[in-house]
Motif scaffolding. Sequence first.
Motif, PDB file in Angstrom:
ATOM      1  N   CYS A   1       0.806  -1.202  -0.122  1.00  0.00           N
ATOM      2  CA  CYS A   1      -0.022  -0.123   0.028  1.00  0.00           C
ATOM      3  C   CYS A   1       0.853   1.192  -0.030  1.00  0.00           C
ATOM      4  O   CYS A   1       1.999   1.166   0.578  1.00  0.00           O
ATOM      5  CB  CYS A   1      -0.952   0.032   1.124  1.00  0.00           C
ATOM      6  SG  CYS A   1      -1.912   1.356   1.193  1.00  0.00           S
TER       7      CYS A   1
ATOM      8  N   HIS B   1       0.165   4.046   1.329  1.00  0.00           N
ATOM      9  CA  HIS B   1      -0.041   4.813   2.242  1.00  0.00           C
ATOM     10  C   HIS B   1       1.032   4.965   3.391  1.00  0.00           C
ATOM     11  O   HIS B   1       2.109   5.770   3.594  1.00  0.00           O
ATOM     12  CB  HIS B   1      -1.455   4.793   2.879  1.00  0.00           C
ATOM     13  CG  HIS B   1      -1.749   5.559   3.962  1.00  0.00           C
ATOM     14  ND1 HIS B   1      -2.285   4.874   5.338  1.00  0.00           N
ATOM     15  CD2 HIS B   1      -1.698   6.687   4.418  1.00  0.00           C
ATOM     16  CE1 HIS B   1      -2.454   5.919   6.132  1.00  0.00           C
ATOM     17  NE2 HIS B   1      -1.928   7.347   5.666  1.00  0.00           N
ATOM     18  N   GLN B   2       1.064   3.679   3.941  1.00  0.00           N
ATOM     19  CA  GLN B   2       2.212   3.373   5.080  1.00  0.00           C
ATOM     20  C   GLN B   2       2.774   2.060   5.001  1.00  0.00           C
ATOM     21  O   GLN B   2       3.310   1.667   5.914  1.00  0.00           O
ATOM     22  CB  GLN B   2       1.503   3.453   6.464  1.00  0.00           C
ATOM     23  CG  GLN B   2       1.214   4.998   6.684  1.00  0.00           C
ATOM     24  CD  GLN B   2       0.620   5.047   8.147  1.00  0.00           C
ATOM     25  OE1 GLN B   2       0.421   4.221   9.100  1.00  0.00           O
ATOM     26  NE2 GLN B   2       0.322   6.694   8.311  1.00  0.00           N
ATOM     27  N   GLY B   3       2.747   1.410   3.659  1.00  0.00           N
ATOM     28  CA  GLY B   3       3.643   0.246   3.415  1.00  0.00           C
ATOM     29  C   GLY B   3       2.952  -1.105   3.828  1.00  0.00           C
ATOM     30  O   GLY B   3       3.434  -2.013   3.680  1.00  0.00           O
TER      31      GLY B   3
ATOM     32  N   CYS C   1      -6.750  -2.344   1.367  1.00  0.00           N
ATOM     33  CA  CYS C   1      -5.695  -2.338   2.375  1.00  0.00           C
ATOM     34  C   CYS C   1      -6.634  -2.319   3.668  1.00  0.00           C
ATOM     35  O   CYS C   1      -7.246  -1.129   3.773  1.00  0.00           O
ATOM     36  CB  CYS C   1      -4.662  -1.108   2.356  1.00  0.00           C
ATOM     37  SG  CYS C   1      -3.581  -1.236   3.440  1.00  0.00           S
TER      38      CYS C   1
ATOM     39  N   CYS D   1      -5.443  -1.567   6.719  1.00  0.00           N
ATOM     40  CA  CYS D   1      -4.803  -0.905   7.713  1.00  0.00           C
ATOM     41  C   CYS D   1      -5.740   0.483   8.010  1.00  0.00           C
ATOM     42  O   CYS D   1      -5.842   0.949   9.298  1.00  0.00           O
ATOM     43  CB  CYS D   1      -3.424  -0.753   7.258  1.00  0.00           C
ATOM     44  SG  CYS D   1      -2.281  -2.013   7.530  1.00  0.00           S
ATOM     45  N   HIS D   2      -5.724   1.034   6.801  1.00  0.00           N
ATOM     46  CA  HIS D   2      -6.404   2.343   7.034  1.00  0.00           C
ATOM     47  C   HIS D   2      -7.729   2.523   5.967  1.00  0.00           C
ATOM     48  O   HIS D   2      -8.096   3.803   5.912  1.00  0.00           O
ATOM     49  CB  HIS D   2      -5.609   3.733   6.928  1.00  0.00           C
ATOM     50  CG  HIS D   2      -4.289   3.439   7.940  1.00  0.00           C
ATOM     51  ND1 HIS D   2      -3.090   3.016   7.603  1.00  0.00           N
ATOM     52  CD2 HIS D   2      -4.188   3.751   9.142  1.00  0.00           C
ATOM     53  CE1 HIS D   2      -2.477   2.824   8.466  1.00  0.00           C
ATOM     54  NE2 HIS D   2      -2.882   3.359   9.544  1.00  0.00           N
ATOM     55  N   GLY D   3      -7.927   1.737   5.251  1.00  0.00           N
ATOM     56  CA  GLY D   3      -8.965   1.677   4.590  1.00  0.00           C
ATOM     57  C   GLY D   3      -8.943   2.177   3.064  1.00  0.00           C
ATOM     58  O   GLY D   3      -9.843   2.368   2.345  1.00  0.00           O
TER      59      GLY D   3
ATOM     60  N   PRO E   1      -6.786   6.797   2.300  1.00  0.00           N
ATOM     61  CA  PRO E   1      -5.830   7.734   2.634  1.00  0.00           C
ATOM     62  C   PRO E   1      -4.680   7.692   1.513  1.00  0.00           C
ATOM     63  O   PRO E   1      -3.768   8.448   1.469  1.00  0.00           O
ATOM     64  CB  PRO E   1      -5.330   7.984   3.663  1.00  0.00           C
ATOM     65  CG  PRO E   1      -5.475   6.623   4.260  1.00  0.00           C
ATOM     66  CD  PRO E   1      -6.733   5.867   3.477  1.00  0.00           C
TER      67      PRO E   1
HETATM   68 FE1  FES Z   1      -2.722   0.991   3.382  1.00  0.00          FE
HETATM   69 FE2  FES Z   1      -2.442   2.901   5.368  1.00  0.00          FE
HETATM   70  S1  FES Z   1      -1.164   1.494   4.815  1.00  0.00           S
HETATM   71  S2  FES Z   1      -4.299   2.352   3.952  1.00  0.00           S
END
Ligand code: FES
Length: 134
Positions: free
Chosen positions: A79, A81-83, A96, A98-100, A114
């Motif tokens: 992802c 966003h943050q991996g 993902c 983790c944060h959608g 995000p």
């Molecule tokens: Fe995938 Fe944040 S790491 S949405």
Amino acid sequence: MDEPSRRTILAAGAAGLAAVAGCSTYGESKDAPGTTAPAGTALAKTGDIPVGGGVILGDSQTVITQPTAGTFKAFTSVCTHQGCQVANVADGTINCDCHGSKFAIADGSVVKDPAPQPLAPKQITVTGDAIPLT
Ligand code: FES
């Protein structure tokens, strides 16, 4: 009992693969960061990829999708966003947990934040029923 083979895991379908892939960061993986399959490595068989869906191959950090019958796409499964590793493919998006964030199966573009960037494409070719990384 023997551990399942890679083929067995592929046959388990997207839901099972998603469970294997999970939502982990590099630091939680047993593999070294950035581990990818070498070019020419058969990632999957065409029959393993559902039309309108896809599978996550955590070992090679790759998502292979089949947006329409006979059209195959590949993206990184990391992802933007943050991996996290993306968790599943459903309803036309790569998701993902983790944060959608959600990404389109056709081109990896961001469908839901995000994530700031699309999933990077990977080069594949379909040879017979095999899908090797090129
Ligand atoms: Fe995938 Fe944040 S790491 S949405």
